[in-house]
Design a protein around this motif. Structure first.
Motif, PDB file in Angstrom:
ATOM      1  N   LEU A  26       0.739  -1.139   0.062  1.00  0.00           N
ATOM      2  CA  LEU A  26      -0.187   0.030  -0.123  1.00  0.00           C
ATOM      3  C   LEU A  26       0.771   1.183   0.040  1.00  0.00           C
ATOM      4  O   LEU A  26       0.597   2.187  -0.627  1.00  0.00           O
ATOM      5  CB  LEU A  26      -0.945   0.112   1.226  1.00  0.00           C
ATOM      6  N   LEU A  27       2.085   1.243   0.733  1.00  0.00           N
ATOM      7  CA  LEU A  27       2.718   2.427   1.072  1.00  0.00           C
ATOM      8  C   LEU A  27       3.616   2.637  -0.421  1.00  0.00           C
ATOM      9  O   LEU A  27       3.444   3.871  -0.874  1.00  0.00           O
ATOM     10  CB  LEU A  27       3.786   2.255   1.968  1.00  0.00           C
ATOM     11  N   GLU A  28       3.994   1.399  -1.072  1.00  0.00           N
ATOM     12  CA  GLU A  28       4.699   1.412  -2.472  1.00  0.00           C
ATOM     13  C   GLU A  28       3.613   2.145  -3.500  1.00  0.00           C
ATOM     14  O   GLU A  28       4.086   2.962  -4.173  1.00  0.00           O
ATOM     15  CB  GLU A  28       5.085   0.315  -2.758  1.00  0.00           C
ATOM     16  N   ALA A  29       2.542   1.765  -3.260  1.00  0.00           N
ATOM     17  CA  ALA A  29       1.067   1.972  -4.341  1.00  0.00           C
ATOM     18  C   ALA A  29       1.049   3.665  -3.992  1.00  0.00           C
ATOM     19  O   ALA A  29       0.921   4.433  -4.859  1.00  0.00           O
ATOM     20  CB  ALA A  29       0.272   1.446  -4.056  1.00  0.00           C
ATOM     21  N   ARG A  30       0.920   3.879  -2.671  1.00  0.00           N
ATOM     22  CA  ARG A  30       0.928   5.330  -2.496  1.00  0.00           C
ATOM     23  C   ARG A  30       2.205   6.279  -2.816  1.00  0.00           C
ATOM     24  O   ARG A  30       2.176   7.083  -3.326  1.00  0.00           O
ATOM     25  CB  ARG A  30       0.823   5.723  -0.827  1.00  0.00           C
ATOM     26  N   VAL A  31       3.185   5.607  -2.582  1.00  0.00           N
ATOM     27  CA  VAL A  31       4.664   6.170  -3.346  1.00  0.00           C
ATOM     28  C   VAL A  31       4.520   6.411  -4.645  1.00  0.00           C
ATOM     29  O   VAL A  31       4.926   7.614  -5.094  1.00  0.00           O
ATOM     30  CB  VAL A  31       5.871   5.620  -2.827  1.00  0.00           C
ATOM     31  N   VAL A  32       4.016   5.353  -5.386  1.00  0.00           N
ATOM     32  CA  VAL A  32       3.907   5.554  -6.807  1.00  0.00           C
ATOM     33  C   VAL A  32       2.987   6.631  -7.167  1.00  0.00           C
ATOM     34  O   VAL A  32       3.063   7.329  -7.985  1.00  0.00           O
ATOM     35  CB  VAL A  32       3.586   4.155  -7.419  1.00  0.00           C
ATOM     36  N   GLU A  33       1.787   6.646  -6.263  1.00  0.00           N
ATOM     37  CA  GLU A  33       0.640   7.471  -6.761  1.00  0.00           C
ATOM     38  C   GLU A  33       1.496   8.909  -6.376  1.00  0.00           C
ATOM     39  O   GLU A  33       1.222   9.919  -7.232  1.00  0.00           O
ATOM     40  CB  GLU A  33      -0.546   7.114  -5.803  1.00  0.00           C
ATOM     41  N   GLY A  34       2.217   9.125  -5.322  1.00  0.00           N
ATOM     42  CA  GLY A  34       2.798  10.323  -4.753  1.00  0.00           C
ATOM     43  C   GLY A  34       3.616  10.660  -5.903  1.00  0.00           C
ATOM     44  O   GLY A  34       3.746  12.052  -6.181  1.00  0.00           O
TER      45      GLY A  34
END
Length: 158
Positions: A26-34
């Motif tokens: 989730l954090l990686e997805a959020r990082v990618v989204e960020g």
């Protein structure tokens, strides 16, 4: 029992690891989204920078036009001051000419009066001369008549 506890602890660790991996995912997805948002923000920032640069160029162009207009305005103010000075000089010259014209008109009126008086004087003198001429003619005629009478008398006395 130790084995069961260890298995249970390993299971709990596996669940915790899975949850941690899910959290990491989730954090990686959020990082990618960020990252995507950062890229989009960067692109918008570049666009804003281009707009700012364009506006800055427009402002510089306007400043140049303002400077040129200011110089032109200064030139116009200088020309205006020169024209006002010329108008004032013209008005002063006009007043001087009007005063001179008044003086000339007064001189003309005086000369006209003097001329009229001189004409009257000459007219009187002319009348006096005509009267004198008429008297002279009358005296010449009387003298001629007297001479003729004297001649007649001399002839009759001879």
């Amino acid at each position: 029992t130790d084995l069961a506890e260890t298995r249970e602890a390993a299971s709990a660790l596996e669940r915790a690891l899975e949850e941690a991996q899910e959290s990491v995912a989730l954090l990686e997805a959020r990082v990618v989204e960020g990252d995507k948002e950062l890229l989009a923000a960067g692109e918008r920032l570049i666009e804003v920078g281009e707009v700012v640069a364009s506006k800055d160029a427009s402002v510089r162009a306007l400043e140049g036009r303002l400077a040129a207009a200011t110089l032109q305005n200064a030139d116009l103010l200088e020309v205006d001051a020169g024209l006002r000075e010329l108008v004032e000089e013209g008005e002063n010259a006009k007043e001087a000419l009007e005063k001179r014209l008044d003086q000339v008109m007064a001189d003309c009126a005086s000369l006209e009066q003097a001329s009229a008086a001189e004409i009257q004087k000459v007219g009187r003198q002319e009348e006096e001369l005509r009267g004198g001429v008429e008297r002279e003619r009358g005296m010449a005629a009387a003298l001629h008549a007297s001479e003729t009478r004297v001649e007649e008398l001399e002839e009759t006395t001879k």
